[in-house]
Design a protein around this motif. Sequence first.
Motif, short mmCIF file in Angstrom:
data_model
loop_
_atom_site.label_atom_id
_atom_site.label_comp_id
_atom_site.label_asym_id
_atom_site.label_seq_id
_atom_site.Cartn_x
_atom_site.Cartn_y
_atom_site.Cartn_z
N TYR A 119 0.93 -1.42 -0.16
CA TYR A 119 0.08 0.04 0.06
C TYR A 119 0.78 1.31 0.05
N THR A 120 1.49 1.58 -1.13
CA THR A 120 2.39 2.65 -1.28
C THR A 120 1.83 3.73 -1.45
N SER A 121 0.45 4.01 -1.71
CA SER A 121 -0.22 5.19 -2.12
C SER A 121 -1.94 4.83 -1.92
N PRO A 122 -2.70 5.65 -2.02
CA PRO A 122 -4.06 5.50 -1.95
C PRO A 122 -4.37 4.67 -3.17
N ALA A 123 -3.84 5.02 -4.47
CA ALA A 123 -3.99 4.40 -5.54
C ALA A 123 -3.67 2.78 -5.72
N THR A 124 -2.54 2.62 -4.82
CA THR A 124 -2.38 1.19 -4.89
C THR A 124 -3.32 0.61 -4.05
N MET A 125 -3.76 1.11 -2.89
CA MET A 125 -4.69 0.68 -1.75
C MET A 125 -6.04 0.56 -2.79
N LEU A 126 -6.60 1.60 -3.70
CA LEU A 126 -7.71 1.25 -4.28
C LEU A 126 -7.46 0.26 -5.32
N GLY A 127 -6.42 -0.16 -5.87
CA GLY A 127 -6.31 -0.93 -7.00
C GLY A 127 -6.45 -2.34 -6.44
N ARG A 128 -6.42 -2.64 -5.21
CA ARG A 128 -6.64 -3.73 -4.47
C ARG A 128 -7.94 -4.18 -4.12
N VAL A 129 -8.90 -3.43 -4.31
CA VAL A 129 -10.25 -3.48 -3.88
C VAL A 129 -10.72 -4.53 -4.73
N ALA A 130 -11.49 -5.51 -4.17
CA ALA A 130 -12.21 -6.71 -4.97
C ALA A 130 -11.54 -7.40 -6.02
N LEU A 131 -10.18 -7.44 -5.78
CA LEU A 131 -9.22 -8.14 -6.87
C LEU A 131 -9.85 -9.47 -7.25
N GLY A 132 -10.00 -9.73 -8.31
CA GLY A 132 -10.38 -11.16 -8.82
C GLY A 132 -12.14 -11.47 -8.66
N GLU A 133 -12.57 -10.43 -8.01
CA GLU A 133 -14.05 -10.43 -7.94
C GLU A 133 -15.14 -10.11 -9.28
N ALA A 134 -16.16 -10.91 -9.43
CA ALA A 134 -16.69 -11.06 -10.72
C ALA A 134 -17.32 -9.76 -11.03
N ARG A 135 -17.88 -8.82 -10.05
CA ARG A 135 -18.62 -7.58 -10.25
C ARG A 135 -17.35 -6.63 -10.86
N ARG A 136 -16.08 -6.59 -10.08
CA ARG A 136 -15.13 -5.60 -10.64
C ARG A 136 -14.91 -6.20 -12.15
#
Length: 253
Positions: A119-136
């Motif tokens: 989590y080096t930045s808010p962007a990297t944190m947002l980028g990990r949200v719901a990784l691999g989930e069908a809706r994303r």
Amino acid sequence: MATIDFNTVPSGVTLNEERAQYLSDRAAETATAFSRKVEKLQNTVMDARNNYTREAEEFITSASPEDRATARAFAKKNAANKAANIHRQLIASSEAERAAMLKGLQAYAAEAAAIQAVYTSPATMLGRVALGEARRTHLMQQLEGAGPVELETAARTAIMTGDMVLGAAIATVIDRRPKDRRPFAVQALAERMLGEVWKRMTAKLEGVQLAYKSAVAADREFVRGKADGITNLSLALSRQAIDEAAGDDGGEA
């Protein structure tokens, strides 16, 4: 291209704010216990030194005037040797316990550093949200060919509704585009959606690492019998920076 040594990356680490809070709590407890242990040891050394100094003064006073200079030299040296012996004994007798506590803090600090590296930045944190989930995945497919207006509308919707999955999908779609085709900066969206969370989490993770560094400094100070002014100043400034980032006027690690 920077070379990454994946052997240094720990496995089995939970990447969320709850884990950061857990590490922060455990590090604070261990650091506090360690501080109390070292303080007790230092007080024991100080009490012994004071007692030996008092005994030395009594010995000097009891000596005849013509022998007082010799008595003073002997008594001072004897008191210093006794205090040094007590110090050495306490260092040896407490070594295992101090090492175990420092090892625990080091483990917490290493895990905190590993999480912070993801989590080096808010962007990297947002980028990990719901990784691999069908809706994303579905949202990313829908937005793949979206124009600037559509992406901006989607971003506004994500912010207004607090839809992190939508925000993550938007961030990924935009990040994959060439810089000259990005309608807005991913970091700006991420900062708006997760900036405060990232700042809070980063402060906790840095606090865990500082707790370990502070304990190591305190241990060295006890063993050496003297403080390192530069190290202590550096740690104090780090603590101030972490407290300010967390919006705190001061607190424990």
